[in-house]
Design an enzyme around this catalytic site. Sequence first.
Site, PDB file in Angstrom:
ATOM      1  N   HIS A  24       6.845 -14.883 -60.838  1.00 38.74           N
ATOM      2  CA  HIS A  24       7.133 -13.719 -59.979  1.00 38.74           C
ATOM      3  C   HIS A  24       5.917 -13.385 -59.111  1.00 38.74           C
ATOM      4  O   HIS A  24       6.057 -13.098 -57.925  1.00 38.74           O
ATOM      5  CB  HIS A  24       7.448 -12.471 -60.823  1.00 38.74           C
ATOM      6  CG  HIS A  24       8.682 -12.567 -61.674  1.00 38.74           C
ATOM      7  ND1 HIS A  24       8.679 -12.285 -63.024  1.00 38.74           N
ATOM      8  CD2 HIS A  24       9.963 -12.881 -61.365  1.00 38.74           C
ATOM      9  CE1 HIS A  24       9.905 -12.419 -63.506  1.00 38.74           C
ATOM     10  NE2 HIS A  24      10.702 -12.787 -62.522  1.00 38.74           N
ATOM     11  N   LYS A  48      21.363  -6.789 -69.829  1.00 40.18           N
ATOM     12  CA  LYS A  48      20.302  -7.401 -70.630  1.00 40.18           C
ATOM     13  C   LYS A  48      19.625  -6.345 -71.506  1.00 40.18           C
ATOM     14  O   LYS A  48      19.419  -5.218 -71.064  1.00 40.18           O
ATOM     15  CB  LYS A  48      19.233  -8.004 -69.714  1.00 40.18           C
ATOM     16  CG  LYS A  48      19.731  -9.177 -68.886  1.00 40.18           C
ATOM     17  CD  LYS A  48      18.593  -9.767 -68.071  1.00 40.18           C
ATOM     18  CE  LYS A  48      19.084 -10.912 -67.207  1.00 40.18           C
ATOM     19  NZ  LYS A  48      18.034 -11.442 -66.329  1.00 40.18           N
ATOM     20  N   ARG A  97      14.402 -21.111 -58.594  1.00 43.38           N
ATOM     21  CA  ARG A  97      13.762 -22.196 -59.359  1.00 43.38           C
ATOM     22  C   ARG A  97      14.657 -23.422 -59.278  1.00 43.38           C
ATOM     23  O   ARG A  97      14.963 -23.901 -58.212  1.00 43.38           O
ATOM     24  CB  ARG A  97      13.548 -21.767 -60.824  1.00 43.38           C
ATOM     25  CG  ARG A  97      12.431 -20.760 -60.995  1.00 43.38           C
ATOM     26  CD  ARG A  97      12.486 -20.126 -62.350  1.00 43.38           C
ATOM     27  NE  ARG A  97      13.809 -19.534 -62.537  1.00 43.38           N
ATOM     28  CZ  ARG A  97      14.162 -18.774 -63.549  1.00 43.38           C
ATOM     29  NH1 ARG A  97      13.314 -18.529 -64.505  1.00 43.38           N
ATOM     30  NH2 ARG A  97      15.375 -18.268 -63.616  1.00 43.38           N
ATOM     31  N   SER A 135      11.222 -15.233 -67.846  1.00 43.43           N
ATOM     32  CA  SER A 135      10.839 -14.140 -68.760  1.00 43.43           C
ATOM     33  C   SER A 135      11.471 -14.368 -70.129  1.00 43.43           C
ATOM     34  O   SER A 135      10.845 -14.151 -71.170  1.00 43.43           O
ATOM     35  CB  SER A 135      11.301 -12.797 -68.202  1.00 43.43           C
ATOM     36  OG  SER A 135      10.721 -12.551 -66.956  1.00 43.43           O
TER      37      SER A 135
END
Length: 171
Positions: A24, A48, A97, A135
């Site tokens: 990030h 989440k 990504r 993460s």
Amino acid sequence: MNTEKFDNKIAIYPGSFDPITNGHVDIIKRGIRIFDEIIVLVANNFSKTALFTVEERCQFIREVFQDYPGIRVDSHDGLLIDYLKNSGANTILRGMRALSDFEYEFQMALMNRRQTKKVETVFLMSGFRWFYTSSKLIKEVASLGGSVRGLVPENVHQKLLEKYNINANGR
Ligand code: PNS
């Protein structure tokens, strides 16, 4: 097609940032070469379960970017598009990504655009060093006692060690 130019170069970089990773950080540092201002927006993502509170996540990011004018940190509970409209920004910045990110990002970009035509999502390819990190994976490895040093900013690394009650000397 509306070809009217945007009246500012403010981008919103939204995410869960639970916690912020060096991937990030890389996107933000590269993004600020393009945009005059980046608002890093910590979203309370209901789908989440977070390890860190929104306040903690904002604080980590503020610490990392304290010497960077042009980078602001904020949080938001509702729709990203509502925040965007109130902020005056027109651009959403996201990192991409592997190919596996594509479908999720494509869905979000189209859904956001469906709600207002006054938004564009701009993607930066993740730096190759951060291609495989997330993460989620970082938390999993850290929780099981593996080393994540160098994958997250040092302030986050220390907090992960504390959170999982790991002795920093061993890593
Ligand atoms: O880091 P993440 O979890 O991939 O980020 C996802 C995020 C926060 C960008 C997305 O869930 C979001 O925009 N949440 C805010 C609520 C919203 O607007 N949802 C609809 C998105 S199309």
